[in-house]
Design a protein around this motif. Structure first.
Motif, mmCIF file in Angstrom:
data_model
loop_
_atom_site.group_PDB
_atom_site.id
_atom_site.type_symbol
_atom_site.label_atom_id
_atom_site.label_comp_id
_atom_site.label_asym_id
_atom_site.label_seq_id
_atom_site.Cartn_x
_atom_site.Cartn_y
_atom_site.Cartn_z
ATOM 1 N N PRO A 228 2.709 -2.004 10.369
ATOM 2 C CA PRO A 228 2.275 -2.141 9.545
ATOM 3 C C PRO A 228 2.253 -0.755 8.751
ATOM 4 O O PRO A 228 1.913 -0.120 7.394
ATOM 5 C CB PRO A 228 0.733 -1.628 10.043
ATOM 6 C CG PRO A 228 0.881 -1.844 11.783
ATOM 7 C CD PRO A 228 2.652 -2.235 11.828
ATOM 8 N N SER A 229 2.634 0.390 9.627
ATOM 9 C CA SER A 229 3.196 1.500 8.888
ATOM 10 C C SER A 229 4.449 1.876 7.941
ATOM 11 O O SER A 229 4.298 2.339 7.052
ATOM 12 C CB SER A 229 2.491 2.774 8.977
ATOM 13 O OG SER A 229 1.258 3.105 9.470
ATOM 14 N N LYS A 230 4.916 1.289 8.244
ATOM 15 C CA LYS A 230 6.083 0.906 8.191
ATOM 16 C C LYS A 230 6.391 0.532 6.231
ATOM 17 O O LYS A 230 7.173 0.998 5.847
ATOM 18 C CB LYS A 230 7.586 0.456 9.369
ATOM 19 C CG LYS A 230 7.865 1.325 10.169
ATOM 20 C CD LYS A 230 9.021 0.115 11.173
ATOM 21 C CE LYS A 230 9.043 1.205 12.665
ATOM 22 N NZ LYS A 230 10.128 0.979 13.409
ATOM 23 N N LEU A 231 5.841 -1.092 6.991
ATOM 24 C CA LEU A 231 5.449 -1.073 5.243
ATOM 25 C C LEU A 231 4.883 -0.907 3.785
ATOM 26 O O LEU A 231 5.705 -0.179 2.803
ATOM 27 C CB LEU A 231 5.218 -2.574 5.736
ATOM 28 C CG LEU A 231 4.429 -3.195 5.940
ATOM 29 C CD1 LEU A 231 2.745 -2.939 4.432
ATOM 30 C CD2 LEU A 231 3.608 -4.392 6.320
ATOM 31 N N CYS A 232 4.262 0.067 4.737
ATOM 32 C CA CYS A 232 3.680 1.076 3.548
ATOM 33 C C CYS A 232 4.268 1.978 3.076
ATOM 34 O O CYS A 232 4.255 2.116 1.561
ATOM 35 C CB CYS A 232 2.322 1.509 4.444
ATOM 36 S SG CYS A 232 0.839 0.306 4.554
ATOM 37 N N GLN A 233 4.967 2.288 3.915
ATOM 38 C CA GLN A 233 5.994 2.971 3.491
ATOM 39 C C GLN A 233 7.383 3.119 2.862
ATOM 40 O O GLN A 233 7.149 3.740 1.763
ATOM 41 C CB GLN A 233 6.498 4.186 4.676
ATOM 42 C CG GLN A 233 5.673 5.385 5.709
ATOM 43 C CD GLN A 233 6.076 6.038 6.936
ATOM 44 O OE1 GLN A 233 7.421 5.576 7.120
ATOM 45 N NE2 GLN A 233 6.223 6.264 7.725
ATOM 46 N N ALA A 234 7.501 1.842 2.815
ATOM 47 C CA ALA A 234 8.395 0.622 2.764
ATOM 48 C C ALA A 234 8.484 0.724 1.161
ATOM 49 O O ALA A 234 8.872 1.148 0.361
ATOM 50 C CB ALA A 234 8.810 0.365 2.911
ATOM 51 N N LEU A 235 6.888 0.597 1.020
ATOM 52 C CA LEU A 235 6.713 -0.110 -0.862
ATOM 53 C C LEU A 235 5.587 1.284 -0.963
ATOM 54 O O LEU A 235 5.004 0.934 -2.121
ATOM 55 C CB LEU A 235 5.454 -1.833 -0.251
ATOM 56 C CG LEU A 235 6.189 -2.657 0.965
ATOM 57 C CD1 LEU A 235 5.268 -3.611 0.684
ATOM 58 C CD2 LEU A 235 7.121 -2.654 -0.292
ATOM 59 N N ALA A 236 5.350 2.211 -1.281
ATOM 60 C CA ALA A 236 5.124 3.296 -1.118
ATOM 61 C C ALA A 236 3.145 2.949 -1.172
ATOM 62 O O ALA A 236 2.172 2.899 -2.436
ATOM 63 C CB ALA A 236 5.194 3.715 -2.794
#
Length: 308
Positions: A228-236
């Motif tokens: 969940p946090s990785k996808l937020c980082q990857a999508l800004a």
């Protein structure tokens, strides 16, 4: 700027001031020869005026003069609304999913998310895309693992109580963000846990790298959005996206995923990282596509139950 368009004389020539010119052509009016001659001369001059008026204006020096055989395109009478192709049906990208899609209970919505495509448009126009492969449902006040447990509402979790399709973005460990989408039912929502990256992978890699410390190793594709946090980082995705409407926002939206060769098997497993939620710890409210290498955590026991 408007193009120079020659003015045309009023339709009907001399008779236009008094109505249709046709009666003048059909009626037989007697007049003395000298008056008739003078009238005919004046009418003849007036009849020539429309021909003179219809001649195009001379273009300015250096301007392009169209060839007589060259078609002249007229400007459109009305301008069609200018919008992204991603907001309308096309062969390459289907229409974004609207409010009706999100208006369903949390468990149903969590499963419906699987296979749909999350799109993030950056300020420079770059679009990042990922197919959702893992979600978690949070059922609201009764759910001991939900931020809305007991019906409590705070400024932080207000998005959970807003209309279905509202984003609820919160910060964990003081540095990571998680993105949820509200569903039917006060305080109910769905956590987006993992994506299969489809477009903009190099940009995703750069965005993820800015949050990594002391590691020069390039991230593999399957590591970009596997959490969940990785996808937020990857999508800004950050706190500024909290309480936005996923059905209407211009920077992030959901599209219908392309159909696969067959219906994928969906695994229902226990949610991750909720060890202090009593009996809710073991409830199978996490859903993921079986066999997907992009899932954050695989539950082999739950998968065996799915196969059975």
């Amino acid at each position: 700027m408007e193009s120079a368009v020659p003015r045309r004389a009023p339709a009907g020539g001399v008779g236009s001031r008094f109505g249709s010119a046709a009666p003048f052509a059909r009626s037989k009016v007697w007049a003395p020869p000298e008056i008739a001659s003078e009238l005919s001369r004046k009418l003849g001059l007036k009849k020539q005026r429309p021909l003179v008026a219809e001649r195009p204006q001379s273009p300015p020096d250096g301007a392009h003069t169209p060839c007589p055989k060259e078609p002249r395109l007229e400007p459109p009478k009305t301008l069609a609304p200018q919008c992204s192709i991603y907001f309308s049906s096309s062969n390459s990208h289907p229409a974004r999913l609207g409010s009706d899609f999100f208006d369903q209970p949390a468990v149903a919505l969590a499963q419906a998310f699987l296979g749909q495509v999350l799109v993030r448009r950056l300020s420079d126009g770059t679009e990042l895309r990922g197919r959702i492969v893992e979600t978690e449902a949070y059922l609201g006040p009764e759910d001991e693992a939900a931020h809305s447990r007991g019906g409590r509402q705070t400024p932080r979790n207000r998005g959970m109580f807003m209309k279905p399709g509202t984003l609820y973005v919160y910060l964990i460990y003081g540095m990571y963000f998680c993105m949820n989408v509200s569903s039917q039912g006060d305080g109910a929502c769905v956590l987006l846990r993992a994506l299969e990256p489809l477009g903009g992978l190099e940009t995703m890699r750069q965005l993820r790298s800015t949050h990594r410390k002391g590691s020069a190793r390039a991230l593999k594709d399957r590591e970009l959005c596997s959490g969940p946090s990785k996808l937020c980082q990857a999508l800004a995705i950050n706190k500024s996206f909290d309480q936005r409407d996923l059905a209407k926002d211009q920077a992030v939206w959901l599209e219908q995923g392309p159909p696969g060769p067959r219906e994928p098997a969906v695994v229902a497993a226990a949610r991750v990282g909720i060890g202090s939620a009593g009996e809710w710890v073991h409830k199978p409210l996490r859903f993921y596509i079986q066999g997907s290498p992009w899932v954050s955590v695989v539950d082999r026991v739950a998968e065996r139950g799915t196969q059975a």
